[in-house]
Design a protein around this motif. Structure first.
Motif, short mmCIF file in Angstrom:
data_model
loop_
_atom_site.label_atom_id
_atom_site.label_comp_id
_atom_site.label_asym_id
_atom_site.label_seq_id
_atom_site.Cartn_x
_atom_site.Cartn_y
_atom_site.Cartn_z
N ALA A 1 0.86 -1.20 0.00
CA ALA A 1 0.00 0.00 0.00
C ALA A 1 0.89 1.24 0.00
O ALA A 1 1.78 1.37 0.85
CB ALA A 1 -0.91 0.01 1.23
N GLY A 2 0.63 2.15 -0.93
CA GLY A 2 1.42 3.39 -1.00
C GLY A 2 1.19 4.24 0.24
O GLY A 2 0.05 4.54 0.58
N LYS A 3 2.26 4.60 0.93
CA LYS A 3 2.14 5.38 2.16
C LYS A 3 2.50 6.84 1.95
O LYS A 3 1.84 7.74 2.45
CB LYS A 3 3.05 4.79 3.25
N CYS A 4 3.59 7.07 1.22
CA CYS A 4 4.07 8.44 1.10
C CYS A 4 4.92 8.57 -0.17
O CYS A 4 5.73 7.68 -0.46
CB CYS A 4 4.89 8.80 2.33
N GLY A 5 4.71 9.64 -0.90
CA GLY A 5 5.52 9.91 -2.08
C GLY A 5 6.14 11.29 -1.98
O GLY A 5 5.55 12.20 -1.38
N PHE A 6 7.33 11.44 -2.56
CA PHE A 6 8.05 12.73 -2.58
C PHE A 6 8.55 12.96 -4.01
O PHE A 6 9.21 12.08 -4.58
CB PHE A 6 9.28 12.71 -1.68
N ILE A 7 8.26 14.11 -4.58
CA ILE A 7 8.82 14.49 -5.88
C ILE A 7 9.41 15.89 -5.73
O ILE A 7 8.70 16.82 -5.34
CB ILE A 7 7.77 14.50 -7.00
N TYR A 8 10.69 16.01 -6.05
CA TYR A 8 11.37 17.29 -5.84
C TYR A 8 12.05 17.73 -7.14
O TYR A 8 13.02 17.15 -7.57
CB TYR A 8 12.40 17.15 -4.73
N ASP A 9 11.48 18.75 -7.77
CA ASP A 9 12.12 19.44 -8.91
C ASP A 9 13.02 20.49 -8.28
O ASP A 9 12.60 21.61 -8.00
CB ASP A 9 11.04 20.07 -9.78
N CYS A 10 14.28 20.09 -8.04
CA CYS A 10 15.11 20.91 -7.16
C CYS A 10 15.67 22.15 -7.85
O CYS A 10 16.09 23.08 -7.17
CB CYS A 10 16.22 20.08 -6.53
N MET A 11 15.66 22.23 -9.18
CA MET A 11 16.13 23.46 -9.83
C MET A 11 15.07 24.55 -9.78
O MET A 11 15.38 25.73 -9.68
CB MET A 11 16.55 23.19 -11.28
N ARG A 12 13.81 24.15 -9.88
CA ARG A 12 12.73 25.14 -9.77
C ARG A 12 12.18 25.21 -8.35
O ARG A 12 11.22 25.95 -8.10
CB ARG A 12 11.61 24.79 -10.76
N GLU A 13 12.75 24.41 -7.46
CA GLU A 13 12.32 24.39 -6.06
C GLU A 13 10.81 24.15 -5.94
O GLU A 13 10.07 24.93 -5.34
CB GLU A 13 12.77 25.66 -5.34
N ARG A 14 10.40 23.06 -6.55
CA ARG A 14 9.01 22.60 -6.43
C ARG A 14 9.04 21.22 -5.79
O ARG A 14 9.45 20.25 -6.42
CB ARG A 14 8.36 22.48 -7.81
N LEU A 15 8.59 21.14 -4.56
CA LEU A 15 8.60 19.88 -3.82
C LEU A 15 7.17 19.53 -3.43
O LEU A 15 6.50 20.30 -2.72
CB LEU A 15 9.46 20.04 -2.56
N ILE A 16 6.70 18.40 -3.92
CA ILE A 16 5.37 17.91 -3.51
C ILE A 16 5.57 16.60 -2.77
O ILE A 16 6.32 15.73 -3.20
CB ILE A 16 4.44 17.71 -4.73
N TRP A 17 4.92 16.46 -1.63
CA TRP A 17 4.96 15.19 -0.90
C TRP A 17 3.62 14.95 -0.22
O TRP A 17 2.81 15.88 -0.06
CB TRP A 17 6.12 15.15 0.11
#
Lengths: 256, 256
Positions: free
Chosen positions: B111-127
């Motif tokens: 079961a998916g518990k937690c996801g993190f995606i970080y576009d670190c050059m544009r500083e867009r972090l969704i979790w």
């Protein structure tokens, strides 16, 4: 014809950019131009009117070709002509609230003098011309490396890509991959920053005038897909590329 | 199995992001994996090793599936499994120095518990995840509007688009247009921010694990192109979409 005051144009662009950023607080009026994929908003017209009124005040003898038709009827390129795209990438402006650009080109007696492309959400502003060099956010910009097609990314208009117009898919397969932003202005920025080597698209005069001036000043090649020189007042299917990638692109796009 | 400390994972991501930003000061070692369009750099390996060593220290009982193979051989999903993509969009990392992402997924007993995606050059972090909501740069993120296909932009893998795999071009023509970033992570960010309604691509487990968890937590639909539920350990051709656009997409992608 008075000399062009670049710093004044840059100030207009900053004001226009702030109008666009502020506009996301309001509801937009959106209408169709030639169809449901060709949209225009009240902001396209407001930005063009802002630029036109400033140009009229400070350069009263100049003529203006604007996408939204608030300038002049320009049918030949004598004297100084401003070519304006108030929001290039209107679909992105509406759907993404980013990845659009303000574009301004200044042409004198048919010779490109100065181009400005401003991706105002990412604050990427490139301007310059053949007699003044290139600038990126106020700093001199070195021309991009002369990348080969096979070692670089390419941008292709998505409709041309779907229909494989002029064999564009062969161009894609000969590269490191296709990226599509849906905005000529930001595609030119990626070319000028060396992030891709080729841009192929169908474009109206205001879509390519500034990009053409900047690309030529950077030593990039610009032509129609068939390899013919660009005019200023025609809608084209154009190729903009590093010299090496341009040779490969023209060969692939014109294979029988 | 100790509780997941999200703030610790976020701190690892910040350190990894800084390693990636700093890496542009150095020469890169680049090598091919499966071919000339599938590249890997020393930074892919360094970032994965950094994440793996931290997970091993603080969560010694967990297993790790990493793109670069420095984790474990994971053949079933019992217990807690971390799925890592240290640089998603390696081609963009190399050619554009932007438009790539760090992705981390945490899955417990399938079961998916937690996801993190970080576009670190544009500083867009969704979790986020199903039990904790969604966050965008530290602020709660509202799920995107349930846009219709015809009113929105779509993202399609460029190779599938060229070959019209599963009729994807019909999807394009039924939308407001195609945008292609060449990075699953940033395509998921655009879905989650409501900038596009559909993403179709061929993806390995580390390409979609975090995006799937975030999309499902946001009420978006995720499946194979045929409409089958996603597993965790298979390479897929996947569809990720708003509920309304998903219905249109599945119909168009499965037309005979």
């Amino acid at each position: 014809m008075s000399d062009l005051d670049v710093s004044q144009v840059l100030a207009w662009l900053e004001t226009a950019a702030q109008m666009l950023r502020d506009s996301f607080q309001e509801e937009r009026e959106i209408s169709q131009k030639t169809g449901n994929l060709d949209l225009v908003t009240d902001m396209d017209r407001r930005i063009e009117q802002f630029l036109v009124s400033n140009i009229r005040e400070f350069y009263p003898g100049d003529r203006i070709l604007g996408e939204e038709g608030t300038g002049d009827q320009v049918e030949e390129m004598s004297g100084r002509v401003w070519i304006l795209d108030p929001i290039d990438g209107t679909m992105n402006f509406i759907k993404q609230q980013e990845n659009f650009a303000i574009m301004v080109a200044v042409v004198e007696d048919g010779a490109g003098k100065c181009g400005f492309i401003y991706d105002c959400m990412r604050e990427r502003l490139i301007w310059g011309g053949p007699d003044m060099g290139l600038y990126y956010n106020g700093q001199p910009l070195q021309p991009p490396q002369d990348q080969e097609l096979k070692d670089s990314l390419v941008a292709i208009n998505w409709q041309m890509f779907a229909d494989n117009v002029s064999n564009v898919q062969a161009l894609a397969w000969g590269s490191c991959g296709v990226r599509i932003q849906g905005c000529a202005g930001t595609e030119f920025i990626h070319l000028l920053l060396g992030k891709q080597s080729v841009y192929v698209s169908k474009l109206a005069p205001w879509d390519y005038a500034a990009g053409r001036i900047l690309c030529e000043a950077a030593g990039l090649r610009c032509s129609t897909i068939e390899g013919a020189p660009l005019a200023w007042l025609e809608s084209i299917r154009g190729v903009f590329a590093t010299p090496r990638a341009y040779e490969s692109a023209i060969r692939l796009l014109n294979m029988q």
